[in-house]
Design a protein around this motif. Sequence first.
Motif: not given
Length: 604
Positions: A96-107, A128-138
């Motif tokens: 979990h991050c402030k502006s996004c969430t990362l879900f793990p891949p299928n093990p 594979g970044l989201p189209e609305n992803g900004t440099e701040q999110i990266i």
Amino acid sequence: MFLVQYTGLNQLPFDPANNNEPLQFASASGPLVANGHIENGGDSSKKRKRTNAPSDFDPALGMMTGIPPLTPMMPGLGIVPPPIPPDMPVVKEIIHCKSCTLFPPNPNLPPPATRERPPGCKTVFVGGLPENGTEQIIVEVFEQCGEIIAIRKSKKNFCHIRFAEEFMVDKALYLSGYRIRLGSSTDKKDTGRLHVDFAQARDDLYEWECKQRMLAREERHRRRMEEERLRPPSPPPVVHYSDHECSIVAEKLKDDSKFSEAVQTLLTWLERGEVNRRSANHFYSMIQSANSHIRRLVNEKAAHEKEMEEAKEKFKQALSGILIQFEQIVAVYHSASKQKAWDHFTKAQRKNISVWCKQAEEIRNIHNDELMGIRREEEMEMSDDEIEETTETKETEESALVTQAEALKEENDSLRWQLDAYRNEVELLKQEQGKAQREDDPNKEQQLKLLQQALQGMQQHLLQVQEEYKKKEAELDKIKDDKFQVEKMLENLQDQESCGSKLCASSQESDFPLEKTLVSTPVKSEREALLVGIISTFLHVHPFGASIEYICSYLHRLDSKICTSDVECLMTRLGHTFRQEMTGVGASLEKRWKFCGFEGLKLT
């Protein structure tokens, strides 16, 4: 560099469309957690939590309220977990991050593929970044991997991130395969699947090359220091010639312990050309001192040779004593092998005794051969000394005359060189007399007269030396003629001796024809005669004959060096004593040898 595009996300364990509650932080900088669904009753102040969890809820994800999951992305924890055994699978958690969430891949899926790591890699490719992803999110996602130096983002949903250290790249690769979602939106433009891979950058390669060059310089410096440490110290420089140093070297030359050092100094001075008329006497005395050590060195060599001869004699005596003891041990084995004592031993004891006997005989034979070789060498040296004594007397006389002739030649050459030097000096004096006025130097006429007298004396001495040289050459020619005549006389005497020996041999053959016939018998040595006797006894015991292999197996018990071909050749030569016959029928056909010596006696 490549771009990875994804069409969508896999199904989540809950429906994000129905969960419209806002996300809240557990702390100011902690991970994001989501509360359970809250149902509104009649009274808005009274709210209760829904206890019935979804059927596919996984408690290992840590989605319960107030209990955040332990993930590598939490503050204070490294991005890469501690070392895990290779056979244990890595379990990735939700981040979990402030502006996004990362879900793990299928093990169950295979790990994402990566290219070969470039040397000194500090830059990663993120696709594979989201189209609305900004440099701040990266920055928010990847700053926990380490210090970010630069980010270069593209419009096609990928970017390049350069870290400060190489190990941070390994932390960033941990996020490869994670699904990213911005906030709680399920729009396709707000989701994506991260693909992190090594990237090749010129700055990384340049820094890596600089580091390698620095390491190479350090290694060269270390090797140079090691070589200088292990290099042997250079010898001390030889001092320049002076009267004081000359006296010191002359004293050292007389001392046996300092002779080698002083001789090296004298050799260096001679090679430098320090000899002149003023110092010639000093150098001659030093050379004479060096020559006086020759007798000492010859005496030392003779002493060492004497010690070596004594050591050889001791070794020979010790070896003969060892051989005597070996003979005694072998005699003990042979006496134990006789019938009186042999029958009382067991089978194992007999086997051991026979093995020990063979080993002792082999070692005895080896030592005996070594002693015989030493004696042969001594005999050969004695014979060589006797031959050399006769030739050395002649050679010494010739060499003495030759050395005298060579010495006269050298004296003649040296006198010529001195005469040339005096002539050059006279010419120089004449030139100086022509330039200067004769009235100023009244002593020049006296000097010229002295020089002329010296030249006349040198010429007379040179003529005498030449006459002596001619006389020695005439003597040498006479000696060579005498030697030639003596050699001719020796050849004639040798021819006469050879003719006399031939006549004696012919007379002996005519007087003793029986001895000639006896020498030409088929049995050539005492060993062959012994073999004939043993084989005759063996075949007499076997009246029906025996094969050559059977005979040789019996002989090998007596002597292991006997060869089958030699035995067969000996038996074929003795046709009146041994006869070969074919016995058997068909496949059992066999060659057998029989003893027929008594039949030959009856015929005679």
